[in-house]
Every structure is written in structure tokens, then in C-alpha cells.
Scaffold this motif. Structure first.
Motif, PDB file in Angstrom:
ATOM      1  N   ASN A 106       0.768  -1.238   0.000  1.00 38.67           N
ATOM      2  CA  ASN A 106       0.000   0.000   0.000  1.00 38.67           C
ATOM      3  C   ASN A 106       0.801   1.291   0.000  1.00 38.67           C
ATOM      4  O   ASN A 106       0.208   2.354  -0.153  1.00 38.67           O
ATOM      5  CB  ASN A 106      -0.954   0.020   1.201  1.00 38.67           C
ATOM      6  N   TYR A 107       2.095   1.236   0.165  1.00 40.93           N
ATOM      7  CA  TYR A 107       2.886   2.468   0.266  1.00 40.93           C
ATOM      8  C   TYR A 107       4.100   2.392  -0.657  1.00 40.93           C
ATOM      9  O   TYR A 107       5.218   2.672  -0.251  1.00 40.93           O
ATOM     10  CB  TYR A 107       3.309   2.706   1.723  1.00 40.93           C
ATOM     11  N   ASP A 108       3.854   2.060  -1.879  1.00 43.58           N
ATOM     12  CA  ASP A 108       4.910   1.856  -2.870  1.00 43.58           C
ATOM     13  C   ASP A 108       5.570   3.183  -3.238  1.00 43.58           C
ATOM     14  O   ASP A 108       4.894   4.125  -3.662  1.00 43.58           O
ATOM     15  CB  ASP A 108       4.302   1.208  -4.117  1.00 43.58           C
ATOM     16  N   CYS A 109       6.876   3.249  -3.095  1.00 41.16           N
ATOM     17  CA  CYS A 109       7.616   4.483  -3.415  1.00 41.16           C
ATOM     18  C   CYS A 109       7.705   4.746  -4.918  1.00 41.16           C
ATOM     19  O   CYS A 109       8.031   5.865  -5.322  1.00 41.16           O
ATOM     20  CB  CYS A 109       9.019   4.421  -2.813  1.00 41.16           C
ATOM     21  N   ARG A 110       7.382   3.753  -5.733  1.00 44.44           N
ATOM     22  CA  ARG A 110       7.396   3.987  -7.184  1.00 44.44           C
ATOM     23  C   ARG A 110       6.196   4.807  -7.619  1.00 44.44           C
ATOM     24  O   ARG A 110       6.254   5.573  -8.573  1.00 44.44           O
ATOM     25  CB  ARG A 110       7.434   2.657  -7.943  1.00 44.44           C
TER      26      ARG A 110
END
Length: 119
Positions: A106-110
Motif C-alpha cells: 500500500n505504500y509503494d515508493c514507485r
């Protein structure tokens, strides 16, 4: 001879202690690179963590909502994760289960870029 060896050994041990990585000044983040965590940006959450067989360390940058998590021996980064989410996670019955259910995907840096602390 013994005195010289002892003095040499003390010097060697002192050098190893000063260079010891045991305080984790830098961590390797999978698919990202080395990140320095011994800065004013990161809070080491280890003292607030429950015992977990899969999560061993967490570093959080509350200003940028950026998290580094050691899961199964590898560090991963997460972007856009709020302090409230971190508090809820630390209070969860299982750190690992909360990670798998609420954080991992849920917190993908991409898709939600965060700061670039790479060395």
C-alpha cells in the motif's frame, strides 16, 4: 613480546569497536541501495516494537512519511505512510501480520515517491 602483542590486540579491538556496524548507521534497501539512517531525519523505532520473528528493525522519517523496514532480513522502503499508521502498526497484536495486511502493498515508493537518502 607478550606486551607488544597485547598492545597490538587492544589497538585492533578498539578499531573494530569504533568501526562496528552494530548500530546500523547505513542499511541496504532492496532494489534501492545504501541509506544512511543515523541522521536527524530518522527515528529508530526498535524500542517501541513488539518482538517479531519477521520484522527486526524499523526506521521512520515522520517529516517525509518515509519508512524503512527490515522484513525477513531485507530492508524495504515505504512512502506516504503516516504517523497514525505507524502508531496503529506498533499497537497491533502482530507486527508481521499488520505489515502483510496493511503496509506491504500500500505504500509503494514507485507510485508515491519519497525522499532520496541514498548514499
Amino acid at each position: 613480546m607478550v606486551r607488544r602483542m597485547t598492545a597490538g590486540l587492544i589497538f585492533l579491538v578498539a578499531g573494530l569497536v569504533l568501526a562496528s556496524p552494530s548500530l546500523a548507521r547505513e542499511v541496504y534497501v532492496k532494489d534501492w541501495g545504501m541509506v544512511e539512517v543515523d541522521t536527524e531525519h530518522f527515528v529508530d523505532l526498535q524500542d517501541q516494537m513488539k518482538s517479531s520473528s519477521q520484522i527486526s528493525r524499523m526506521f521512520y522519517d515522520p517529516t517525509n512519511a518515509y519508512l524503512l523496514v527490515s522484513f525477513q532480513g531485507n530492508f524495504y522502503q515505504y512512502c506516504g505512510i503516516t504517523s497514525d499508521t505507524i502508531d496503529t502498526w506498533l499497537a497491533a497484536p502482530s507486527l508481521s501480520q499488520y505489515y502483510l495486511d496493511e503496509v506491504q502493498n500500500n505504500y509503494d515508493c514507485r507510485t508515491n515517491p519519497g525522499p532520496d537518502y541514498r548514499k
